[in-house]
Design a protein around this motif. Structure first.
Motif, PDB file in Angstrom:
ATOM      1  N   ASP A 210       0.892  -1.146   0.036  1.00 23.84           N
ATOM      2  CA  ASP A 210       0.105   0.154   0.112  1.00 23.84           C
ATOM      3  C   ASP A 210       0.884   1.202   0.071  1.00 23.84           C
ATOM      4  O   ASP A 210       2.154   1.226   0.294  1.00 23.84           O
ATOM      5  CB  ASP A 210      -1.009   0.036   1.449  1.00 23.84           C
ATOM      6  N   ASP A 214       2.282  -0.607   4.179  1.00 23.69           N
ATOM      7  CA  ASP A 214       1.766  -1.689   4.452  1.00 23.69           C
ATOM      8  C   ASP A 214       1.652  -2.827   3.377  1.00 23.69           C
ATOM      9  O   ASP A 214       1.625  -2.446   2.215  1.00 23.69           O
ATOM     10  CB  ASP A 214       0.184  -1.545   5.194  1.00 23.69           C
ATOM     11  N   TYR A 216       0.513  -6.644   1.827  1.00 27.54           N
ATOM     12  CA  TYR A 216      -1.107  -7.379   1.854  1.00 27.54           C
ATOM     13  C   TYR A 216      -0.690  -8.650   1.302  1.00 27.54           C
ATOM     14  O   TYR A 216       0.047  -8.864   0.204  1.00 27.54           O
ATOM     15  CB  TYR A 216      -2.222  -6.637   1.436  1.00 27.54           C
ATOM     16  N   VAL A 230      -7.541 -12.763   3.750  1.00 28.55           N
ATOM     17  CA  VAL A 230      -6.723 -11.440   3.751  1.00 28.55           C
ATOM     18  C   VAL A 230      -5.864 -10.947   4.941  1.00 28.55           C
ATOM     19  O   VAL A 230      -6.422 -10.955   5.982  1.00 28.55           O
ATOM     20  CB  VAL A 230      -7.579 -10.403   3.095  1.00 28.55           C
ATOM     21  N   TYR A 231      -4.455 -10.854   4.875  1.00 26.45           N
ATOM     22  CA  TYR A 231      -3.920 -10.417   6.092  1.00 26.45           C
ATOM     23  C   TYR A 231      -2.985  -9.252   5.577  1.00 26.45           C
ATOM     24  O   TYR A 231      -2.670  -9.085   4.495  1.00 26.45           O
ATOM     25  CB  TYR A 231      -2.839 -11.634   6.701  1.00 26.45           C
ATOM     26  N   ARG A 232      -2.485  -8.503   6.572  1.00 31.42           N
ATOM     27  CA  ARG A 232      -1.480  -7.504   6.548  1.00 31.42           C
ATOM     28  C   ARG A 232      -0.517  -7.417   7.389  1.00 31.42           C
ATOM     29  O   ARG A 232      -0.435  -8.027   8.433  1.00 31.42           O
ATOM     30  CB  ARG A 232      -2.451  -6.187   6.715  1.00 31.42           C
ATOM     31  N   ARG A 240       1.793  -9.524  11.711  1.00 32.00           N
ATOM     32  CA  ARG A 240       0.757  -9.698  11.080  1.00 32.00           C
ATOM     33  C   ARG A 240      -0.746  -9.805  11.476  1.00 32.00           C
ATOM     34  O   ARG A 240      -0.869 -10.203  12.808  1.00 32.00           O
ATOM     35  CB  ARG A 240       0.975 -11.274  10.400  1.00 32.00           C
TER      36      ARG A 240
END
Length: 277
Positions: A210, A214, A216, A230-232, A240
Motif C-alpha cells: 500500500d 503496509d 498485504y 486476507v492479512y496485512r 501480521r
C-alpha cells in the motif's frame, strides 16, 4: 492481469496449475523478442550455469553514458529459477533455486553504480547446496517471485507462493532469516506438511504494498470453510494481522467449492474506487 482459474488442491503445488499459462507467456515473450532481435534466443541459451554458492557484493557496474546526479537509491530484482550447478561446479542444478540482485546508485553526476547478487538460502537451497549439513528445522521458501519491504527495517522480504518468506539484508543480500519471524498468527495450518519440510499455507505469489508501506497477502483456506484469508503486515514491523476470510464461489463445472489460484493477491483502491464511479 489477475488470473483466477481452475482449483487448488491443498496437496498439490500451485505451480502445476500455472505451468500452461506460464509456458505460453514465456513463448510469446521469446517470440516477440526474437522478432525484434533474432539473436536473442541464441544468446539466452548460451548463459552458463553458476555454482549455487556464487555471490558478488558491491561490484562496480560499467555504464554507457553518465548516471544523472539525481539518481540515488537501490533497485532490487527477484530472479526466479536460475540455471545452477552444485558447489563443486559439476553436479546438475536444482531448477527451483532463486536469487536476488540489486543495483545501488549513490547519487552524484557520473557516479559508478554497484551491483550485488546472492542466492536465497531457503530450505531447497540448503538441501541442494549444503547436503552435508542437517536441514533447517523450519521450512523457508526458496523461490524468488517478487520482493517487498514486509520483513522489517533494512531487510528485503523474498516472496513466493507461501507465507514462510526468507529475509535478506538490504545491503549485502545475505539471507538473515529463513523464514522471517513474525508476530501474529495466521490461524490453523492448512497443509499436511511435516514440521520444517513444507509450508503451512499456500498463498498468492505476489504481496502488494500500500502507499503507506503496509504489505498485504492472501492465503488459501480449506477448513473449516473454503475461502481466502486476507492479512496485512504493518509497515516497519513484523506484525501480521488477519483482516478477513472471504468465502469462495462455486466454479462452473465443479461440484466442490475450493479456492481458485490467484497469482496476484489483491488490488487496493482509495475511495472512490472505479466501482464507485
Amino acid at each position: 492481469i489477475n488470473a483466477e482459474y481452475g482449483g487448488i488442491d491443498p496437496t498439490m503445488s500451485p505451480r502445476l496449475k500455472t505451468m500452461p499459462i506460464t509456458a505460453l507467456t514465456t513463448c510469446l515473450l521469446i517470440g516477440l523478442a526474437a522478432a525484434h532481435d533474432p539473436g536473442v534466443l541464441h544468446r539466452s541459451l548460451e548463459v552458463p550455469p553458476m555454482p549455487c554458492n556464487y555471490s558478488t557484493h558491491h561490484a562496480p557496474v560499467a555504464v554507457q553514458g553518465a548516471v544523472p546526479a539525481w539518481l540515488k537509491g537501490t533497485f532490487y530484482k527477484a530472479i526466479y529459477h536460475t540455471k545452477t550447478v552444485g558447489p563443486d561446479g559439476h553436479t546438475p542444478g536444482d531448477p527451483s533455486l532463486s536469487a536476488v540482485m540489486s543495483v545501488h546508485f549513490s547519487g552524484g553526476e557520473g557516479s559508478t553504480p554497484e551491483a550485488s547478487f546472492e542466492f536465497v538460502q531457503g530450505t531447497q537451497w540448503s538441501a541442494f547446496c549444503k547436503p552435508h549439513l542437517p536441514l533447517p528445522t523450519n521450512f523457508s521458501a526458496g523461490n524468488a517471485i517478487t520482493i517487498t519491504s514486509g520483513c522489517g527495517p533494512k531487510r528485503v522480504c523474498v516472496v513466493t507462493a507461501t507465507p514462510e518468506a526468507p529475509a535478506v539484508d538490504g545491503d549485502t543480500l545475505d539471507t538473515v532469516a529463513a523464514p522471517n519471524t513474525y508476530q501474529g498468527s495466521l490461524g490453523e495450518p492448512q497443509l499436511p506438511s511435516p514440521p520444517g519440510m513444507g509450508p503451512a499455507f499456500w498463498q498468492s505469489g505476489h504481496m502488494p504494498t500500500d502507499v503507506n508501506g503496509d504489505v498485504y497477502g492472501l492465503l488459501y483456506i480449506y477448513k473449516p470453510v473454503p475461502g481466502y484469508r486476507v492479512y496485512r503486515i504493518m509497515n516497519g514491523t513484523n506484525q501480521r494481522e488477519v483482516l478477513a476470510d472471504l468465502p469462495v464461489s462455486r466454479q462452473p463445472g465443479r461440484s466442490e467449492q475450493i479456492p481458485s489460484y490467484n497469482h496476484q493477491a489483491c488490488l487496493l483502491y482509495t475511495s472512490p474506487s472505479p466501482r464507485d464511479s
